[in-house]
Design a protein around this motif. Structure first.
Motif, PDB file in Angstrom:
ATOM      1  N   HIS A   1       2.578  87.864  80.730  1.00  0.00           N
ATOM      2  CA  HIS A   1       1.450  88.202  81.602  1.00  0.00           C
ATOM      3  C   HIS A   1       0.282  88.767  80.782  1.00  0.00           C
ATOM      4  O   HIS A   1      -0.879  88.414  81.028  1.00  0.00           O
ATOM      5  CB  HIS A   1       1.893  89.213  82.663  1.00  0.00           C
TER       6      HIS A   1
ATOM      7  N   SER B   1      -1.686  86.150  79.300  1.00  0.00           N
ATOM      8  CA  SER B   1      -2.178  85.191  80.303  1.00  0.00           C
ATOM      9  C   SER B   1      -1.434  83.862  80.219  1.00  0.00           C
ATOM     10  O   SER B   1      -2.014  82.795  80.460  1.00  0.00           O
ATOM     11  CB  SER B   1      -3.694  84.959  80.145  1.00  0.00           C
TER      12      SER B   1
ATOM     13  N   GLU C   1       0.905  82.557  85.474  1.00  0.00           N
ATOM     14  CA  GLU C   1      -0.024  82.760  86.581  1.00  0.00           C
ATOM     15  C   GLU C   1       0.270  84.119  87.233  1.00  0.00           C
ATOM     16  O   GLU C   1       1.434  84.504  87.381  1.00  0.00           O
ATOM     17  CB  GLU C   1       0.146  81.654  87.629  1.00  0.00           C
ATOM     18  N   PRO C   2      -0.758  84.872  87.614  1.00  0.00           N
ATOM     19  CA  PRO C   2      -0.504  86.123  88.346  1.00  0.00           C
ATOM     20  C   PRO C   2       0.299  85.850  89.609  1.00  0.00           C
ATOM     21  O   PRO C   2       0.189  84.779  90.212  1.00  0.00           O
ATOM     22  CB  PRO C   2      -1.913  86.626  88.670  1.00  0.00           C
TER      23      PRO C   2
ATOM     24  N   ALA D   1      -0.908  83.775  92.740  1.00  0.00           N
ATOM     25  CA  ALA D   1      -2.059  82.925  92.418  1.00  0.00           C
ATOM     26  C   ALA D   1      -1.664  81.465  92.533  1.00  0.00           C
ATOM     27  O   ALA D   1      -0.535  81.084  92.224  1.00  0.00           O
ATOM     28  CB  ALA D   1      -2.553  83.219  91.005  1.00  0.00           C
TER      29      ALA D   1
ATOM     30  N   ALA E   1      -4.804  78.498  88.495  1.00  0.00           N
ATOM     31  CA  ALA E   1      -5.773  79.586  88.624  1.00  0.00           C
ATOM     32  C   ALA E   1      -6.114  80.196  87.266  1.00  0.00           C
ATOM     33  O   ALA E   1      -7.200  80.726  87.074  1.00  0.00           O
ATOM     34  CB  ALA E   1      -5.233  80.655  89.559  1.00  0.00           C
ATOM     35  N   THR E   2      -5.181  80.145  86.325  1.00  0.00           N
ATOM     36  CA  THR E   2      -5.389  80.711  84.997  1.00  0.00           C
ATOM     37  C   THR E   2      -5.908  79.638  84.059  1.00  0.00           C
ATOM     38  O   THR E   2      -5.308  78.572  83.934  1.00  0.00           O
ATOM     39  CB  THR E   2      -4.075  81.293  84.439  1.00  0.00           C
TER      40      THR E   2
ATOM     41  N   VAL F   1      -0.445  77.714  80.205  1.00  0.00           N
ATOM     42  CA  VAL F   1       0.457  78.593  80.953  1.00  0.00           C
ATOM     43  C   VAL F   1       1.856  77.988  80.946  1.00  0.00           C
ATOM     44  O   VAL F   1       2.031  76.783  80.768  1.00  0.00           O
ATOM     45  CB  VAL F   1       0.002  78.809  82.418  1.00  0.00           C
TER      46      VAL F   1
END
Length: 430
Positions: free
Chosen positions: A58, A61, A64-65, A68, A72-73, A77
């Protein structure tokens, strides 16, 4: 002459990853026992791994949060299809478990080498320092049968290089050169990979002053391209390998080029080489030797050198402390790709060369060239997936090979790894 390097640029667009057609329960348990079966449940260690690794992912990054939407990132990922299995494997087997989880289809990435590059760039901070000191308590030791004794080296080379000449042809360029190329720009828009490989080979031959009449020893034949180019210069070449498949194809290529009178391919261990040569060239061979036998390797180089001769090496390197950390542990690469191998540090090369009576007189690095080479290999591998399947290599193997190529690319792109061209001559450091 220093190897030419280009200004740093953003990483080029990557080939699409091989879609996860693998599920753990479909993997061949006889061939892939540690992929098809999860390690025994270890709730405490798994919870610790989830906390530490999840927090690191996290922070970087790479996940993804929570809540989300996908995409989104920005940037690379990881998508965890089976988080519990992912963290359990890491808890039990560290980076090897991380790779096995990918082989099992338990996670994917929209940009595999990009994600691995981020991780490689932060490799020394992913785990708190006090826990890193406990590594010997959980990291698996290298199997004794992987030692590169004369018999063990033949087994280890067979396990990688004798997989299938057609497999390597599916992702290498037509020169069948399995080492870093040397480009003029990035991405490789102005060179074909074959041109860049010839540039690399020619630079090594120039370093060793290979010309008409040179008696050249090559340690590590590959599929014969360097021997062919040396013979075309008028050199007489003896080249040695432990790979029967490589030796057969190299001999065929040499005969087809009409150079069989100038090149002898020997199925022989480097420790068995006799005779003296004006030049010795060895390309990315030292990584397969194993640190226990580096003294033997450099002694063989020195013994083969005629007075006034020159040795040109191409070697992958890593930092000295990283090498020491890796030397005694069973890594993903040593378990699945190169059994018995170890990447040396520049310090280790210099010290072992010096002990053998050899002096390093040139040492140039070009990590970004290897990153580009690996990107192109992976692009060809994914493009030729159907051909690889037709050769009998199952989806788990393909995921493993894709991870291996991306993992190595990330190492060079992050500068965790480097590749060097070195010139060694008689004498030691003053």
């Amino acid at each position: 002459m220093a190897a030419r390097t280009a200004p740093a640029q953003p990483a080029p667009a990557q080939p699409a990853p091989i879609a996860s057609a693998v599920r753990r329960d479909t993997a061949d348990a006889a061939r892939w026992p540690d992929v098809a079966r999860l390690p025994a449940a270890q709730p405490v260690r798994t919870a610790i791994a989830r906390h530490l690794v999840g927090r690191a992912l996290h922070r970087l990054s790479l996940l993804e949060p929570d809540g989300a939407p996908a995409g989104a990132t920005a940037g690379p990922v990881l998508t965890l299809h089976d988080p519990q299995a992912f963290y359990l494997r890491i808890a039990r087997h560290g980076l090897t478990g991380f790779g096995e989880s990918y082989m099992a289809g338990e996670w994917d990435s929209n940009d595999l080498p990009g994600a691995l590059t981020v991780l490689a760039a932060h490799a020394d901070t992913l785990v708190p320092a006090p826990l890193r000191r406990l590594r010997p308590l959980w990291a698996a030791a290298r199997p004794g049968q992987d030692r590169n004794t004369p018999q063990g080296a033949r087994r280890n080379i067979h396990r990688h290089y004798d997989l299938s000449n057609d497999l390597f042809a599916a992702f290498l360029d037509p020169t069948l050169t399995y080492s870093s190329a040397l480009f003029t720009a990035f991405p490789a828009r102005f060179d074909s990979l074959a041109q860049a490989q010839h540039r690399k080979i020619d630079r090594l031959l120039d370093l060793a002053r290979v010309e008409e009449g040179t008696r050249l020893l090559e340690i590590g034949t590959g599929w014969g391209e360097l021997a062919l180019r040396a013979a075309a210069r008028g050199a007489t070449v003896t080249t040695v390998t432990l790979s029967a498949e490589q030796a057969d194809l190299a001999r065929n290529r040499i005969r087809a080029a009409g150079l069989a009178d100038r090149v002898e391919v020997q199925l022989r261990d480097y420790r068995e080489v006799r005779g003296r040569y004006d030049a010795v060239v060895s390309v990315e061979m030292i990584e397969a030797v194993g640190c226990e036998y580096w003294p033997d390797y450099f002694t063989a180089l020195r013994r083969a050198l005629a007075p006034g001769g020159r040795i040109a090496l191409q070697a992958i390197t890593m930092g000295h402390q990283q090498m020491l950390n890796t030397a005694s542990t069973h890594t993903f690469i040593s378990k699945y790709i190169f059994p018995g191998g170890l990447i040396p540090s520049r310090r280790a090369i210099t010290e072992h060369a010096d002990a053998a009576g050899l002096r390093t007189t040139a040492d140039d690095g070009y990590a970004e060239h290897y990153a580009e080479t690996l990107r192109l290999w992976r692009q060809r591998f994914t493009t030729n997936k159907d051909a690889v399947t037709a050769l009998g290599f199952d989806p788990v193997f393909q995921r493993m090979w894709e991870f291996y190529l991306a993992y190595c690319e990330a190492g060079f792109r992050s500068r965790y790894l480097d590749v060097r061209q070195l010139l060694l001559t008689e004498g030691t450091r003053r």
